[in-house]
Design an enzyme around this catalytic site. Structure first.
Site, PDB file in Angstrom:
ATOM      1  CD  GLU A  11      -1.438   9.967   1.541  1.00  0.00           C
ATOM      2  OE1 GLU A  11      -0.118  10.559   1.600  1.00  0.00           O
ATOM      3  OE2 GLU A  11      -2.068  10.891   1.276  1.00  0.00           O
ATOM      4  CE  LYS A  15      -1.546  12.196   4.648  1.00  0.00           C
ATOM      5  NZ  LYS A  15      -0.579  13.154   4.398  1.00  0.00           N
TER       6      LYS A  15
HETATM    7  C1  5MM Z   1       0.350  17.632   0.215  1.00  0.00           C
HETATM    8  O1  5MM Z   1      -0.022  16.840  -0.804  1.00  0.00           O
HETATM    9  C2  5MM Z   1       0.620  15.312  -0.748  1.00  0.00           C
HETATM   10  C3  5MM Z   1       1.347  15.427  -2.132  1.00  0.00           C
HETATM   11  O2  5MM Z   1       0.438  15.195  -3.334  1.00  0.00           O
HETATM   12  P1  5MM Z   1       1.295  15.237  -4.758  1.00  0.00           P
HETATM   13  O3  5MM Z   1       2.284  14.308  -4.703  1.00  0.00           O
HETATM   14  O4  5MM Z   1       0.023  14.626  -5.756  1.00  0.00           O
HETATM   15  O5  5MM Z   1       1.702  16.573  -5.079  1.00  0.00           O
HETATM   16  C4  5MM Z   1      -0.373  14.514  -0.576  1.00  0.00           C
HETATM   17  O6  5MM Z   1       0.223  13.184  -0.757  1.00  0.00           O
HETATM   18  C5  5MM Z   1      -1.051  14.711   0.410  1.00  0.00           C
HETATM   19  O7  5MM Z   1      -0.113  14.361   1.582  1.00  0.00           O
HETATM   20  C6  5MM Z   1      -2.103  13.752   0.827  1.00  0.00           C
HETATM   21  O8  5MM Z   1      -3.131  13.556  -0.323  1.00  0.00           O
HETATM   22  C7  5MM Z   1      -2.978  14.424   1.968  1.00  0.00           C
HETATM   23  O9  5MM Z   1      -3.419  15.567   1.709  1.00  0.00           O
HETATM   24  P2  5MM Z   1      -4.736  16.061   1.904  1.00  0.00           P
HETATM   25  O10 5MM Z   1      -4.831  17.744   1.101  1.00  0.00           O
HETATM   26  O11 5MM Z   1      -5.816  15.391   0.815  1.00  0.00           O
HETATM   27  O12 5MM Z   1      -5.011  16.089   3.148  1.00  0.00           O
END
Ligand code: 5MM
Length: 333
Positions: free
Chosen positions: A181, A223
């Protein structure tokens, strides 16, 4: 272990993650992110509420019709749902693969103020063994790339690409599928074209490193962010413009051996993320599955509906099911 030896089993897992019109639910918020999301919804940020919230999501009736796998954070992966079932077991029994975020977060990068490198490689091989034994099929690692004046620096892109590739190689060695990602943040005033250029440079660097580290492209899921203008950009872009810029960028950088691309939502509105996904699938056929691995765009409405009230769990689950179904439908566009 040679790439050929590990390719087949992880290739099957990777294809399961991205095929069948389903997507991946990102429920892997770190404790601090989860706490602020809970507080934003008026829910006390306690261990019990973090657990209850994820239990509500995972036990949504019929979720596996639209969701192939769920990414959990480590604190939840090792916890149990209300009926005492370990979360990975609950996922698998409900017809979804269990995944775990294995990075330990984005930390300040030496010599590059305002930029980060994601850490978590120390001890990862040993941790992976225990995650696999507990039922994980896949993992996730997120690199954060910021656009700004003079940003991103080549140093930040290189450091993150190398860390992602070393992570992916270790994960495949453990027989699991790495979700790779790289998130180019949408925070800022930058244009659609600037996001496209930075995303292209970032992805090119990542695939160079993945190849250098011997990662089997057939056994991974990418991702990425969609190519969108910054959230403070003066000019807006239509869904058609976003879709064509994103697909062009991916076609230039992502080898066809990669079975699937599962987008993050990145702070786009719930409906907008779905619209963009549909628009991109409408431009197909594509050489890879074009799927979703949204966090906020899948769960925001569920969190609001649930509000930490056990009696409202059904409302939260209905809201999640609705977004999961809508995004699965967007894949069929
Ligand atoms: C769910 O959020 C994930 C973890 O974020 P943190 O470690 O910063 O708390 C994050 O990696 C998430 O998988 C991605 O950013 C995708 O989430 P969004 O909300 O952008 O679809």
């Amino acid at each position: 272990m040679s790439t050929d030896t590990i390719q087949r089993p992880i290739g099957e897992i990777a294809r399961t993650m991205v095929s069948g019109g389903r997507g991946i639910l990102a429920a892997d918020e770190s404790v601090s992110t989860m706490n602020s999301r809970l507080e934003g919804a008026g829910v006390p940020p306690t261990v019990e509420q973090r657990r209850a919230y994820r239990a509500m999501l995972v036990t949504t009736p019929g979720l596996s019709a639209w969701i192939s796998g769920i990414i959990l954070s480590e604190d939840i992966f090792t916890a149990s749902t209300g009926d005492g079932k370990p979360f990975p077991v609950a996922c698998v029994e409900a017809g979804m693969l269990a995944g775990i975020k294995v990075d330990t977060g984005a930390k300040a990068l030496a010599g590059a103020p305002d930029e980060t490198v994601t850490e978590g490689l120390d001890g990862l091989r040993e941790r992976l063994e225990s995650y696999a034994a507990a039922g994980a099929s896949f993992t996730k690692w997120r690199a954060v790339i910021k656009i700004g004046d003079g940003l991103p620096t080549p140093r930040a892109i290189a450091a993150n690409a190398q860390a992602l590739a070393r992570y992916a190689a270790l994960v495949q060695e453990a027989g699991l599928v790495p979700i790779v990602e790289p998130e180019v943040l949408m925070t800022g005033e930058h244009s659609l074209d600037r996001c496209a250029a930075v995303t292209e440079t970032t992805l090119r660097s990542i695939f160079d490193e993945l190849t250098a580290q011997g990662v089997a492209l057939e056994g991974m899921v990418l991702k990425p962010n969609m190519v969108v203008p910054g959230d403070r950009c003066a000019t807006s872009s239509s869904p058609a413009e976003v879709a064509s810029a994103t697909i062009r960028t991916l076609r230039r950088t992502v080898p066809v051996a990669v079975p699937g691309i599962a987008f993050l939502s990145g702070g786009q509105g719930v409906e907008m993320a779905t619209t963009h996904l549909a628009e991109m699938n409408g431009l197909g056929p594509h050489p890879w599955e074009l799927s979703f691995s949204f966090g906020r765009a899948l769960v925001d409405l569920a969190l609001k509906a649930w509000r930490g009230e056990p009696g409202l769990a059904g409302d939260g689950q209905q809201a999640l099911a609705e977004r999961a179904r809508a995004n699965a439908q967007a894949r069929a566009a």
